[in-house]
Design an enzyme around this catalytic site. Structure first.
Site, mmCIF file in Angstrom:
data_model
loop_
_atom_site.group_PDB
_atom_site.id
_atom_site.type_symbol
_atom_site.label_atom_id
_atom_site.label_comp_id
_atom_site.label_asym_id
_atom_site.label_seq_id
_atom_site.Cartn_x
_atom_site.Cartn_y
_atom_site.Cartn_z
ATOM 1 N N GLY A 181 0.920 -1.204 0.310
ATOM 2 C CA GLY A 181 -0.207 -0.150 0.344
ATOM 3 C C GLY A 181 0.825 0.936 0.090
ATOM 4 N N GLY A 183 2.241 2.217 -2.398
ATOM 5 C CA GLY A 183 3.000 3.310 -3.289
ATOM 6 C C GLY A 183 2.449 4.308 -3.541
ATOM 7 N N CYS A 186 -0.908 3.373 -5.689
ATOM 8 C CA CYS A 186 -1.447 2.914 -5.109
ATOM 9 C C CYS A 186 -2.506 2.882 -3.892
ATOM 10 C CB CYS A 186 -0.691 1.811 -4.357
ATOM 11 S SG CYS A 186 -1.113 -0.088 -3.198
#
Length: 347
Positions: A181, A183, A186
Site C-alpha cells: 500500500g 506506492g 496504489c
C-alpha cells in the site's frame, strides 16, 4: 480482534541523525554492494536499486539506461516471449545481468517465464510478484519456482511482516519484496484498510530475513532520494522505485498533450487502466486498487538516477559511512513532525 499498541512509522515520520564523519567528499562513498544469495548461490555486485516491475517503469528501455548506473530493472511481465527474444538479441551481457524477469503465479505465467529464462543463461533473476503475498498458493508457487530454477535468484512478494518474510525465504525466496500500500499510485490502503507503514515494515522484515540469511527489497513509499537513504538505513538490502522513475523517456507510458504541454500516464498495476489494458477490464468481483496520474515529461531517466545516487552518497557522508553497506549500522532515526521548510513549495 486485537490492537497492537506499538507505533509504526513511515519515511515521513523520521529523519536520520547526523554523526561525525572522516569522509572528505561524497566521491569517497562506495554505493556498489556485493551479495551472495542464500538459495541460488549466485553472486551479484552493483548498486542495489531496482526499477519497479510496472509497465510504465520496468521497460526494456529502462533496463538499457539504468544498467549504465549499475542499477537493476525488474522488467514487467506483459512482454511476450518474442519481444524478450528481440531484446536479448540486441542487449549486452552487462545489461542482462541487471535484468529481473517478472512473473505472476498462474500456470501460464510459469510456462512463459520458463521460456524466457531459456533464451539466455545471463538472465539470473526472477521476480515473482503478487499484491498479496500471504496466500498459501503464492508460497507454493515460490517453492515450485525454486525447484524448477535452483540456480536463479528469486525475489518474491509482497509482504510486510516478519513471519511471512521467513515463510517465503524458507520456501525458496532469496529476496523478499516488502510493502503493501505505500506506492504513489496504489490505493490498497484506501480500498481495503489493509497495510503497514513502510519504514517499520522494512525494519521488522529485515530483522527476520537476515536471521535466516535472506534479503529484502523495500518496495514503495519513496518520494525523494532521502526516502531511499532511510530505506537502506532501516535495513533494506535493495530499494525498488516506481513513481520516482516514472514519466521519463524510457518509462513506456502513453503520452498525452493538454494545452500545449505533454504528459505521460502513470498507473498502478491494480488500477482500472492496467486491468483494461491487460485483462480486458475490472472483474465484477473486485475493485481497482490503483489510480492513474498524468506526469509532466521528465526527460532522460539518467538525470533522475544521478540525483538519487547523489542524495544517497550525501546521506552516507552525513553519518560517516564510507560504503552503502555501512549505512544501516550508522543510522539513528529521530522521530519528527516536519521534514522540510515548505514556504516556497507552491511557487
Amino acid at each position: 480482534m486485537r490492537i497492537e499498541e506499538d507505533l509504526k512509522l513511515g519515511f515521513k515520520d523520521v529523519l536520520i541523525r547526523p554523526k561525525r564523519s572522516t569522509l572528505k567528499s561524497r566521491s569517497d562513498v562506495e554505493l556498489e554492494r556485493q551479495f551472495t544469495f542464500k538459495h541460488s548461490g549466485q553472486t551479484w555486485s552493483g548498486v542495489p536499486i531496482i526499477a519497479a516491475n510496472m509497465d510504465t517503469v520496468g521497460t526494456f528501455e529502462m533496463a538499457q539506461a539504468l544498467a549504465g548506473f549499475d542499477i537493476l530493472t525488474a522488467v514487467h511481465k506483459h512482454y511476450t516471449v518474442e519481444e524478450w527474444a528481440a531484446f536479448i538479441n540486441t542487449a549486452s551481457a552487462d545489461v542482462l545481468k541487471h535484468v529481473m524477469v517478472s512473473t505472476g503465479t498462474s500456470d501460464a505465467d510459469f510456462a512463459k517465464t520458463a521460456q524466457i529464462l531459456a533464451l539466455n543463461p545471463a538472465l539470473n533473476f526472477v521476480c515473482i510478484d503478487v499484491a498479496n503475498g500471504y496466500s498459501e498458493h503464492f508460497v507454493q508457487f515460490v517453492a515450485k519456482a525454486r525447484e524448477a530454477w535452483p540456480t536463479k535468484t528469486i525475489c518474491a512478494g509482497n509482504v510486510v511482516t516478519g513471519e511471512m518474510c521467513e515463510e517465503l525465504i524458507l520456501s525458496g525466496a532469496d529476496i523478499v519484496k516488502v510493502g503493501i500500500g505505500p506506492g504513489s499510485v496504489c490505493t490498497t490502503r484506501v480500498k481495503t484498510g489493509v497495510g503497514y507503514p513502510q519504514l517499520s515494515a522494512v525494519i521488522e522484515c529485515a530483522d527476520a530475513a537476515h536471521g535466516l540469511g535472506g534479503m529484502i527489497v523495500s518496495d514503495g513509499g519513496c518520494t525523494m532520494p532521502g526516502d531511499v537513504a532511510k530505506a537502506f538505513g532501516g535495513g533494506a538490502d535493495f530499494v525498488m522505485l516506481g513513481g520516482m522513475l516514472a514519466g521519463h523517456e524510457e518509462s513506456g507510458g502513453s503520452v498525452v498533450e493538454e494545452n500545449g504541454e505533454k504528459f505521460m500516464l502513470f498507473y498502478g498495476m491494480s488500477s482500472e487502466s492496467a486491468m483494461n489494458r491487460h485483462v480486458g477490464g475490472v472483474a465484477k468481483y473486485r475493485a481497482a486498487e490503483g489510480k492513474t496520474v498524468k506526469l509532466p515529461l521528465r526527460g532522460p531517466v539518467g538525470n533522475t538516477a544521478r540525483d538519487i545516487l547523489g542524495g544517497l552518497r550525501s546521506a552516507c557522508t552525513y553519518v560517516g559511512a564510507s560504503r552503502l553497506k555501512e549505512l544501516t549500522k550508522r543510522t539513528t532515526f529521530i522521530r519528527v513532525q516536519e521534514q522540510e521548510n515548505r514556504i516556497f513549495n507552491n511557487l
